[in-house]
Design a protein around this motif. Structure first.
Motif, mmCIF file in Angstrom:
data_model
loop_
_atom_site.group_PDB
_atom_site.id
_atom_site.type_symbol
_atom_site.label_atom_id
_atom_site.label_comp_id
_atom_site.label_asym_id
_atom_site.label_seq_id
_atom_site.Cartn_x
_atom_site.Cartn_y
_atom_site.Cartn_z
ATOM 1 N N PRO A 138 0.735 -1.277 -0.052
ATOM 2 C CA PRO A 138 -0.146 0.034 0.146
ATOM 3 C C PRO A 138 0.900 1.207 -0.092
ATOM 4 N N GLY A 139 0.344 1.884 -0.616
ATOM 5 C CA GLY A 139 1.342 3.428 -0.968
ATOM 6 C C GLY A 139 2.439 3.445 -2.020
ATOM 7 N N GLY A 140 2.439 2.313 -2.569
ATOM 8 C CA GLY A 140 3.318 2.103 -3.850
ATOM 9 C C GLY A 140 3.070 3.446 -4.965
ATOM 10 N N LEU A 141 4.093 4.048 -5.401
ATOM 11 C CA LEU A 141 3.929 5.184 -6.305
ATOM 12 C C LEU A 141 4.130 4.831 -7.635
ATOM 13 N N LEU A 142 2.876 5.251 -8.600
ATOM 14 C CA LEU A 142 3.354 5.554 -9.888
ATOM 15 C C LEU A 142 3.248 6.759 -10.382
ATOM 16 N N ALA A 143 4.486 7.267 -11.074
ATOM 17 C CA ALA A 143 4.686 8.611 -11.341
ATOM 18 C C ALA A 143 4.787 8.748 -12.885
ATOM 19 N N LEU A 144 3.837 9.469 -13.381
ATOM 20 C CA LEU A 144 3.870 9.938 -14.937
ATOM 21 C C LEU A 144 4.185 11.162 -15.132
ATOM 22 N N TYR A 145 4.962 11.310 -16.241
ATOM 23 C CA TYR A 145 5.561 12.852 -16.559
ATOM 24 C C TYR A 145 5.048 12.902 -18.211
ATOM 25 N N GLY A 146 4.582 13.949 -18.443
ATOM 26 C CA GLY A 146 4.055 14.349 -19.919
ATOM 27 C C GLY A 146 2.999 15.433 -19.999
ATOM 28 N N PRO A 147 2.709 15.796 -21.098
ATOM 29 C CA PRO A 147 1.447 16.794 -21.479
ATOM 30 C C PRO A 147 0.178 16.110 -21.246
ATOM 31 N N TYR A 148 -0.772 16.753 -20.812
ATOM 32 C CA TYR A 148 -2.169 16.134 -20.731
ATOM 33 C C TYR A 148 -3.158 17.139 -21.104
ATOM 34 N N ARG A 149 -4.296 16.739 -21.477
ATOM 35 C CA ARG A 149 -5.427 17.770 -21.485
ATOM 36 C C ARG A 149 -6.207 17.688 -20.279
ATOM 37 N N GLU A 150 -6.502 18.825 -19.737
ATOM 38 C CA GLU A 150 -7.401 19.025 -18.586
ATOM 39 C C GLU A 150 -8.591 19.991 -19.008
ATOM 40 N N ALA A 151 -9.796 19.462 -18.341
ATOM 41 C CA ALA A 151 -10.969 20.022 -18.503
ATOM 42 C C ALA A 151 -10.671 21.485 -18.209
ATOM 43 N N GLU A 152 -10.323 21.564 -16.969
ATOM 44 C CA GLU A 152 -10.396 22.800 -16.071
ATOM 45 C C GLU A 152 -9.238 23.934 -16.600
ATOM 46 N N VAL A 153 -8.391 23.451 -17.323
ATOM 47 C CA VAL A 153 -7.111 24.284 -17.972
ATOM 48 C C VAL A 153 -7.173 24.384 -19.232
ATOM 49 N N PRO A 154 -7.108 25.840 -19.857
ATOM 50 C CA PRO A 154 -7.027 25.795 -21.405
ATOM 51 C C PRO A 154 -5.781 25.135 -21.761
ATOM 52 N N LEU A 155 -5.995 24.517 -22.981
ATOM 53 C CA LEU A 155 -4.807 23.701 -23.639
ATOM 54 C C LEU A 155 -3.838 24.811 -23.971
ATOM 55 N N ALA A 156 -2.492 24.824 -23.891
ATOM 56 C CA ALA A 156 -1.666 25.824 -24.246
ATOM 57 C C ALA A 156 -1.325 25.685 -25.987
ATOM 58 N N GLU A 157 -1.381 26.646 -26.624
ATOM 59 C CA GLU A 157 -1.188 26.594 -28.013
ATOM 60 C C GLU A 157 0.120 25.557 -28.532
ATOM 61 N N SER A 158 1.119 25.697 -27.622
ATOM 62 C CA SER A 158 2.224 24.626 -28.001
ATOM 63 C C SER A 158 1.644 23.141 -27.891
#
Length: 210
Positions: A138-158
């Motif tokens: 319990p408490g084992g970590l999964l760490a993901l890195y990268g770009p994502y879409r988020e409903a509450e955050v405008p998508l950056a032009e890049s």
């Protein structure tokens, strides 16, 4: 080896990724704060292997196992590993989309950078299924890195342009909705615990096993 980065081939057989060099310190700061002081870490889709070398060197208490389905990537990882620290293990031929290649041993943490958008959704499904199986406490970590879409955050032009380029290269690729990733994680017993804003409109998403 799926990469949109311009890789440079070094004389010893290693591949050098400018993006991996740029983001390593920022990612390391998050990992150092949230990984255990000691234990076993599996890096999924390790690519050139530069992250594996940098993180294993900086975190000597962790046994770091890189993996990648690409023979080219594994050759580069092995080249970077030569002369590296003893806690950096040989690369595994692991494909998140193929359960037959998943490890049978347990790990304390999984780290995966820039895979979810440069692979079909089934690879992310496999990653979450595998994480739910191999995180050994319990408490084992999964760490993901990268770009994502988020409903509450405008998508950056890049990021919007990057998403278009990914889909033009392969319709099965593209930036994933963070809410869909969170829901998929929950279905495999993983809880989203932290969202960390990273440079260049990237995110670190942290999940913990129940």
């Amino acid at each position: 080896m799926h990469s949109l980065d311009s890789l440079a081939a070094l004389p010893d057989g290693a591949l050098s990724s400018p993006a991996a060099q740029r983001n390593a310190n920022a990612i390391l700061g998050v990992l150092r704060a949230h990984l255990p002081a000691c234990g076993r870490v599996l890096e999924v889709a390790a690519g050139s292997g530069e992250h594996a070398l940098a993180f294993a060197s900086a975190l000597p208490g962790l046994d770091w196992t890189p993996s990648d389905p690409s023979p080219e990537a594994r050759a580069s990882i092995s080249a970077w590993r030569r002369g590296g620290p003893s806690n950096l293990r040989p690369p595994m031929a692991l494909d998140a989309d193929d359960p037959e290649t998943w490890p049978r041993d347990g790990f304390d943490a999984l780290y995966c950078a820039n895979m979810t958008h440069i692979s079909p959704w089934s690879a992310t499904e496999g990653l979450m299924d595998m994480a739910g199986r191999v995180l050994r406490r319990p408490g084992g970590l999964l760490a993901l890195y990268g770009p994502y879409r988020e409903a509450e955050v405008p998508l950056a032009e890049s990021n919007a342009a990057f998403d278009d380029s990914l889909k033009a290269r392969d319709p099965a690729w593209g930036l994933r909705d963070r809410e869909a990733v969170d829901a998929l994680a929950r279905s495999h017993g993983l809880a989203a615990t932290r969202r960390v804003q990273m440079p260049a409109n990237n995110l670190m998403l942290l999940f913990r096993s129940a």
